[in-house]
Design a protein around this motif. Structure first.
Motif, PDB file in Angstrom:
ATOM      1  N   GLU A 161      -8.461   0.411  -8.492  1.00  0.00           N
ATOM      2  CA  GLU A 161      -7.383  -0.482  -8.943  1.00  0.00           C
ATOM      3  C   GLU A 161      -5.990   0.065  -8.623  1.00  0.00           C
ATOM      4  N   ILE A 162      -5.850   0.689  -7.453  1.00  0.00           N
ATOM      5  CA  ILE A 162      -4.522   1.175  -7.055  1.00  0.00           C
ATOM      6  C   ILE A 162      -4.085   0.617  -5.693  1.00  0.00           C
ATOM      7  N   LEU A 163      -4.910  -0.248  -5.084  1.00  0.00           N
ATOM      8  CA  LEU A 163      -4.604  -0.708  -3.730  1.00  0.00           C
ATOM      9  C   LEU A 163      -3.240  -1.377  -3.660  1.00  0.00           C
ATOM     10  N   ARG A 164      -2.933  -2.232  -4.613  1.00  0.00           N
ATOM     11  CA  ARG A 164      -1.655  -2.969  -4.592  1.00  0.00           C
ATOM     12  C   ARG A 164      -0.544  -2.245  -5.348  1.00  0.00           C
ATOM     13  N   GLY A 168      -0.908   3.269  -3.790  1.00  0.00           N
ATOM     14  CA  GLY A 168      -1.893   2.780  -2.826  1.00  0.00           C
ATOM     15  C   GLY A 168      -1.263   2.351  -1.515  1.00  0.00           C
ATOM     16  N   GLN A 169      -0.099   1.706  -1.589  1.00  0.00           N
ATOM     17  CA  GLN A 169       0.587   1.271  -0.374  1.00  0.00           C
ATOM     18  C   GLN A 169       1.095   2.467   0.436  1.00  0.00           C
ATOM     19  N   ARG A 170       1.537   3.513  -0.270  1.00  0.00           N
ATOM     20  CA  ARG A 170       1.951   4.731   0.442  1.00  0.00           C
ATOM     21  C   ARG A 170       0.763   5.333   1.199  1.00  0.00           C
ATOM     22  N   ILE A 171      -0.372   5.408   0.526  1.00  0.00           N
ATOM     23  CA  ILE A 171      -1.561   5.998   1.149  1.00  0.00           C
ATOM     24  C   ILE A 171      -1.978   5.195   2.377  1.00  0.00           C
ATOM     25  N   LEU A 172      -1.868   3.882   2.298  1.00  0.00           N
ATOM     26  CA  LEU A 172      -2.188   3.036   3.461  1.00  0.00           C
ATOM     27  C   LEU A 172      -1.272   3.336   4.636  1.00  0.00           C
ATOM     28  N   ARG A 173       0.014   3.605   4.367  1.00  0.00           N
ATOM     29  CA  ARG A 173       0.945   3.940   5.451  1.00  0.00           C
ATOM     30  C   ARG A 173       0.506   5.221   6.153  1.00  0.00           C
ATOM     31  N   GLY A 337      -4.588  13.577  -1.221  1.00  0.00           N
ATOM     32  CA  GLY A 337      -5.446  14.376  -0.349  1.00  0.00           C
ATOM     33  C   GLY A 337      -6.906  14.006  -0.473  1.00  0.00           C
ATOM     34  N   TRP A 338      -7.376  13.832  -1.698  1.00  0.00           N
ATOM     35  CA  TRP A 338      -8.784  13.470  -1.891  1.00  0.00           C
ATOM     36  C   TRP A 338      -9.083  12.077  -1.365  1.00  0.00           C
TER      37      TRP A 338
END
Length: 398
Positions: A161-164, A168-173, A337-338
């Protein structure tokens, strides 16, 4: 029985066994269905089922059936990689280019170096493929340790529940930038200097065709874009394979030059889920059929453990350095990192290409496959407890 009937028996096994293990075993927290399907692909392969029940294995997975399954698997993985290319979020990465560049560089570079050092230790032990140059093997194994599985990362962040959420958006970048580097390195490894003319011609034609495609897609109705995109996927994949690269490199390129906002996001999410549910289990099985334990299970498990340790450790170290340089909040570097160490499908696809081109042996492929499974199974159980305090603070603040 004829080939069609045996093929349908194989399809029944492919979909039934993982589902029952996942549902009856209640594995969803530590091993989502996609991970169980990968594991069952290994179990149904020659190293486990083939040894335990050789007559059954040879009857169900005979050459004609395996060839049919491979055709389904090829198209499945092409669709999956194409979707991953489309979902690259390069516009946001460019807006935050300094932070994204530093983080993505360390997240990729540190485990790449660690994995390459591990690969050097494996030289001379029968782990390098027959057609590999030393640098190709070292770089290939090193990059396998550095890979982040962007599509599976999206699924896991949805689960957490962190995608949006902003995190979550930072990790996608970060993952998007690394995804480009991964496929760029693969293209470099696959460069065939005897066919460099073909590869140059392919890249020129691809650039021209991309310009035409982008103009065409803006003029097409939304429904027509899906059909044209599939034609584009098949043509670019063919061109890449013909030039001596690999059809999966072509599939990624076909998606990477397309804009996600050409398509409805809900439909794209649905397509990704359907490809994972309907087609990718066949790819997992075809991947399992390529596993090999001839050098001894202990050796393969030992190498898998070594590669898992350097891939996870390298990723965590790289993100700790990034966190200090960019002054992240306490705990963020470990969480990011994980999540970024999730290997799953993209690493398996990457390793399949290396095996196809005989850069690694089937034993190395098996070790990499086990490493990908271990990496993905660790993600949610490790990250979920770390996220709880952070999510509680967010809820209280809102």
């Amino acid at each position: 029985m004829n080939t069609t009937e045996i093929f349908l028996i194989a399809m029944t096994v492919i979909f039934t066994v993982p589902y029952l293990v996942w549902r009856l075993g209640g594995t969803d927290y530590w091993a989502p269905l996609v991970v169980v399907q990968i594991i069952m692909g290994i179990v149904l392969g020659p190293g486990v089922l083939g040894r335990a029940f050789p007559d059954y294995y040879q009857f169900v997975f005979n050459p004609a059936v395996v060839q049919s399954l491979n055709g389904v698997a090829w198209w499945a993985v092409m669709l999956f990689v194409w979707i991953a290319g489309i979902e690259l979020d390069l516009k946001k990465a460019w807006v935050h280019r300094v932070e994204s560049g530093i983080t993505a560089g360390l997240a990729l570079g540190t485990p790449l170096i660690a994995g390459s050092l591990a690969a050097l230790a494996l030289l001379g032990g029968g782990w390098m493929g027959a057609r590999a140059e030393t640098w190709q093997f070292v770089l290939g194994v090193g990059m396998s340790c550095a890979v982040t599985a962007l599509p599976i990362l999206i699924l896991l962040m949805e689960k957490l529940e962190i995608l949006r959420q902003p995190l979550g958006q930072r990790i996608l970048r970060y993952a998007s930038l690394d995804d480009i580097a991964i496929w760029g390195v693969l293209a470099l490894i696959l460069m065939d200097w005897q066919r460099v003319g073909r590869q140059g011609l392919f890249l020129i034609l691809f650039a021209v065709a991309t310009w035409g495609l982008r103009r065409l897609m803006l003029r097409l109705p939304a429904a027509d874009r899906w059909f044209v995109s599939l034609i584009w996927l098949a043509l670019v994949s063919f061109g890449a394979d013909w030039s001596g690269l690999h059809f999966m490199v072509g599939a990624f390129l076909a998606g990477a030059v397309m804009d996600a906002d050409w398509f409805d996001q809900a439909q794209m999410d649905l397509l990704r889920h359907h490809v994972l549910m309907v087609l990718m289990p066949v790819f997992f099985l075809s991947t399992g059929l390529r596993t090999n334990w001839e050098m001894g299970g202990y050796a393969v498990f030992g190498v898998a453990g070594l590669l898992l340790a350097v891939s996870v450790g390298g990723k965590l170290l790289g993100l700790q350095i990034a966190g200090r340089l960019l002054r992240w909040a306490p705990g963020e570097a470990r969480i990011i990192g994980w999540l970024l160490q999730t290997k799953a499908l993209i690493m398996i696809i990457f390793a399949n290409v290396l095996l196809d081109k005989q850069i690694i042996t089937s034993e190395t492929f098996t070790a990499l496959l086990l490493m990908a499974v271990g990496s993905t199974m660790l993600t949610v159980p490790v990250v979920a407890p770390m996220l709880r305090p952070m999510m509680a603070l967010v809820k209280r603040a809102s």
